[in-house]
Structure formats: C-alpha cells, structure tokens
Design an enzyme around this catalytic site. Structure first.
Site, PDB file in Angstrom:
ATOM      1  N   ALA A  10       0.823  -1.215   0.000  1.00 38.09           N
ATOM      2  CA  ALA A  10       0.000   0.000   0.000  1.00 38.09           C
ATOM      3  C   ALA A  10       0.855   1.263   0.000  1.00 38.09           C
ATOM      4  O   ALA A  10       0.480   2.276  -0.607  1.00 38.09           O
ATOM      5  CB  ALA A  10      -0.930   0.000   1.210  1.00 38.09           C
ATOM      6  N   ASP A  66      10.810  -3.080  -7.422  1.00 37.07           N
ATOM      7  CA  ASP A  66      11.461  -3.927  -6.426  1.00 37.07           C
ATOM      8  C   ASP A  66      12.536  -3.076  -5.782  1.00 37.07           C
ATOM      9  O   ASP A  66      13.267  -2.351  -6.464  1.00 37.07           O
ATOM     10  CB  ASP A  66      12.057  -5.201  -7.025  1.00 37.07           C
ATOM     11  CG  ASP A  66      12.335  -6.214  -5.927  1.00 37.07           C
ATOM     12  OD1 ASP A  66      11.386  -6.626  -5.238  1.00 37.07           O
ATOM     13  OD2 ASP A  66      13.510  -6.586  -5.734  1.00 37.07           O
ATOM     14  N   PHE A 146       6.427   3.946   5.043  1.00 41.50           N
ATOM     15  CA  PHE A 146       6.296   2.519   5.324  1.00 41.50           C
ATOM     16  C   PHE A 146       7.693   1.929   5.498  1.00 41.50           C
ATOM     17  O   PHE A 146       8.697   2.622   5.356  1.00 41.50           O
ATOM     18  CB  PHE A 146       5.541   1.809   4.192  1.00 41.50           C
ATOM     19  CG  PHE A 146       6.298   1.744   2.884  1.00 41.50           C
ATOM     20  CD1 PHE A 146       6.319   2.821   2.019  1.00 41.50           C
ATOM     21  CD2 PHE A 146       7.014   0.608   2.541  1.00 41.50           C
ATOM     22  CE1 PHE A 146       7.024   2.776   0.825  1.00 41.50           C
ATOM     23  CE2 PHE A 146       7.729   0.547   1.337  1.00 41.50           C
ATOM     24  CZ  PHE A 146       7.731   1.638   0.486  1.00 41.50           C
ATOM     25  N   LYS A 169       8.938  13.207   0.327  1.00 42.05           N
ATOM     26  CA  LYS A 169       9.736  11.978   0.164  1.00 42.05           C
ATOM     27  C   LYS A 169      10.024  11.728  -1.318  1.00 42.05           C
ATOM     28  O   LYS A 169      11.146  11.415  -1.697  1.00 42.05           O
ATOM     29  CB  LYS A 169       8.998  10.777   0.794  1.00 42.05           C
ATOM     30  CG  LYS A 169       9.757   9.465   0.623  1.00 42.05           C
ATOM     31  CD  LYS A 169       9.056   8.274   1.243  1.00 42.05           C
ATOM     32  CE  LYS A 169       9.764   6.974   0.850  1.00 42.05           C
ATOM     33  NZ  LYS A 169       9.089   5.763   1.356  1.00 42.05           N
TER      34      LYS A 169
HETATM   35  O1  LIG Z   1      10.756   3.727   0.418  1.00 42.46           O
HETATM   36  C1  LIG Z   1      10.944   2.844   1.257  1.00 42.46           C
HETATM   37  N1  LIG Z   1      10.887   3.109   2.564  1.00 42.46           N
HETATM   38  C2  LIG Z   1      11.060   2.166   3.538  1.00 42.46           C
HETATM   39  N2  LIG Z   1      11.281   0.897   3.280  1.00 42.46           N
HETATM   40  C3  LIG Z   1      11.374   0.553   1.968  1.00 42.46           C
HETATM   41  C4  LIG Z   1      11.228   1.487   0.918  1.00 42.46           C
HETATM   42  N3  LIG Z   1      11.374   0.862  -0.255  1.00 42.46           N
HETATM   43  C5  LIG Z   1      11.595  -0.416   0.046  1.00 42.46           C
HETATM   44  N4  LIG Z   1      11.599  -0.620   1.386  1.00 42.46           N
HETATM   45  C6  LIG Z   1      11.767  -1.891   2.106  1.00 42.46           C
HETATM   46  O2  LIG Z   1      12.168  -2.873   1.204  1.00 42.46           O
HETATM   47  C7  LIG Z   1      11.115  -3.817   1.003  1.00 42.46           C
HETATM   48  C8  LIG Z   1      11.010  -4.027  -0.490  1.00 42.46           C
HETATM   49  O3  LIG Z   1      10.254  -5.114  -0.707  1.00 42.46           O
HETATM   50  P1  LIG Z   1       9.870  -5.610  -2.153  1.00 42.46           P
HETATM   51  O4  LIG Z   1      10.175  -4.565  -3.150  1.00 42.46           O
HETATM   52  O5  LIG Z   1      10.484  -6.935  -2.397  1.00 42.46           O
HETATM   53  O6  LIG Z   1       8.351  -5.937  -2.043  1.00 42.46           O
HETATM   54  P2  LIG Z   1       7.024  -5.474  -1.431  1.00 42.46           P
HETATM   55  O7  LIG Z   1       6.430  -4.633  -2.498  1.00 42.46           O
HETATM   56  O8  LIG Z   1       6.334  -6.795  -1.293  1.00 42.46           O
HETATM   57  O9  LIG Z   1       7.236  -4.788  -0.134  1.00 42.46           O
HETATM   58  C9  LIG Z   1       9.861  -3.208   1.590  1.00 42.46           C
HETATM   59  O10 LIG Z   1       8.973  -4.167   2.068  1.00 42.46           O
HETATM   60  C10 LIG Z   1      10.439  -2.337   2.700  1.00 42.46           C
HETATM   61  O11 LIG Z   1      10.670  -3.110   3.833  1.00 42.46           O
HETATM   62 MG   LIG Z   2      11.801  -7.838  -3.392  1.00 42.99          MG
END
Ligand SMILES: O=c1[nH]cnc2c1ncn2[C@@H]1O[C@H](COP(=O)(O)OP(=O)(O)O)[C@@H](O)[C@H]1O
Ligand SMILES: [Mg+2]
Length: 199
Positions: A10, A66, A146, A169
């Site tokens: 989300a 990703d 998040f 951000k």
């Molecule tokens: O902008 C961000 N702020 C904080 N955490 C981030 C951000 N971008 C990625 N992450 C972290 O890296 C993970 C990236 O996960 P991924 O891209 O595999 O899948 P997801 O869409 O299922 O979360 C996120 O769940 C979060 O924990």
């Molecule tokens: Mg990933």
C-alpha cells in the site's frame, strides 16, 4: 494509457500514484491477481517477474517496483531480501530486528535502492533505477511512509522519511528518482524502443 500497478504494498501504491499523477495515465490495481514469488537475486529480476506477470495476465502495460535497504555495516544486507528480513512478519518487527543487529554500531550508513520496471504485454521492458543514501537512527521517528522509513535520515536532511509528506519523500527518494526518470522518458509519449542487437 491504462497501466496496472503490480504491487500489493500500500505504501508503494500511494507513492506511485502521487508521483505519476501528472502523466494522465489510468492506473489500475492488481484486481486480485497474485504476484509471482520473488525468486530473483537482483532488484531488476524481481521487478521484471512482477511486472511481466501482471502485463501478460492483464494484457496491459504493468509497472512494478522492487526495492531494498542496503546497510553498510551488514555488508549490504538485507538488500533484495528487505521485505522478509530476519523472517519478521511486519515493518515494526523488521525495524526492531534491524536496530538489534546495529546495536552499538558506529557506522550507520545505508542506502535505499528502487528499480521500477514498466513491462508491456509483448515482453518489452523499460527499466528505471534510483538510490538514496543516508543514516539509520537508534530508534524510530515519524508515522508516515512505510518499511524502514522511521529509521532512515537521508543525507543532508534532519527528518526521517517517515516525518515527510509523500511529496517531500518523492522529491528525494530512490523510488521518486526512478519514477522521475520514467516520467522524463514518457514526456512525449512512450519512448522509442532500441533496435534489437543495436547499441
Ligand atoms: O521507500 C521505502 N521506505 C522504507 N522501506 C522501503 C522502501 N522501499 C523499500 N523498502 C523496504 O524494502 C522492502 C522491499 O520489498 P519488495 O520490493 O520486495 O516488495 P514489497 O512490495 O512486497 O514490499 C519493503 O517491504 C520495505 O521493507
Ligand atoms: Mg523484493
């Protein structure tokens, strides 16, 4: 252009919708479509897996992100595995796990990486990447955003990403930069495709 946003996260949906508002695209959700398992070892591979699956199934261009957090003192971990770091189930638990791993660490440098891929139903891919360097606090601050946002202070800033608005951000973040590159490439419609085999 109708574009499927291929993520169940989300926080990402919110950021992508805010960033792409000016393009005039009609963004659509996954509509219950399950995303494939992230079996890749790079952000590029995983973003392509997610975007291609949605593009082929829905017959529409699909966008996936990703991303991950690379911590200097942990040799770049958790990186591609950021979403399941320490097998913890929630953002809060993963943040606590990260704080535990960094307890007493003097070097608190880290960087976020985002790879955004726009996939077309015919298999064509556009790839955009953005990075953001900063440092990790010893406790969380802020309620926005998040993931690891409450621990991360970007270089040159005093607030964490979780203390910023979505627009603030986006102006500096890894994902904001990747999406800005996409917007620039699409300023005059879909960018020309490279000739196969050409340089
Ligand atoms: O902008 C961000 N702020 C904080 N955490 C981030 C951000 N971008 C990625 N992450 C972290 O890296 C993970 C990236 O996960 P991924 O891209 O595999 O899948 P997801 O869409 O299922 O979360 C996120 O769940 C979060 O924990
Ligand atoms: Mg990933």
């Amino acid at each position: 252009m109708r574009v499927v946003v291929a993520t169940g996260n989300a926080g990402k949906v919110r950021e992508i919708a805010e960033a792409l508002g000016g393009l005039g695209w009609q963004l659509e959700g996954l509509g219950g479509l399950p995303l494939p398992e992230e079996t890749g070892t790079t952000y590029e591979e995983n973003a392509a897996l997610k975007a291609c699956a949605a593009a082929v199934t829905r017959g529409l261009p699909a966008l996936a992100d990703d991303s991950g957090l690379e911590v200097a003192a942990l040799n770049g971990q958790p990186g591609v595995y950021s979403a399941r770091f320490g097998n913890r189930a929630s953002d809060t638990e993963r943040n606590l796990y990260l704080l535990e791993k960094l307890r007493g660490a003097a070097d608190r440098r880290a960087r976020f990486v985002s790879v955004v891929i726009l996939a077309y139903p015919d298999g064509h891919l556009e790839t955009y990447r953005g990075e953001l360097t900063g440092t990790l606090l010893e406790g969380p601050r802020g309620e926005n955003g998040f993931g690891y946002d409450p621990l991360f202070v970007p270089d040159g800033e005093t607030r964490t990403l979780a203390e910023m608005t979505v627009a603030e951000k986006r102006a500096i973040s890894h994902r904001g930069r990747a999406l800005a590159a996409l917007i620039e490439a699409h300023r005059n419609g879909p960018p020309a495709r490279e000739e196969a085999g050409g340089e």
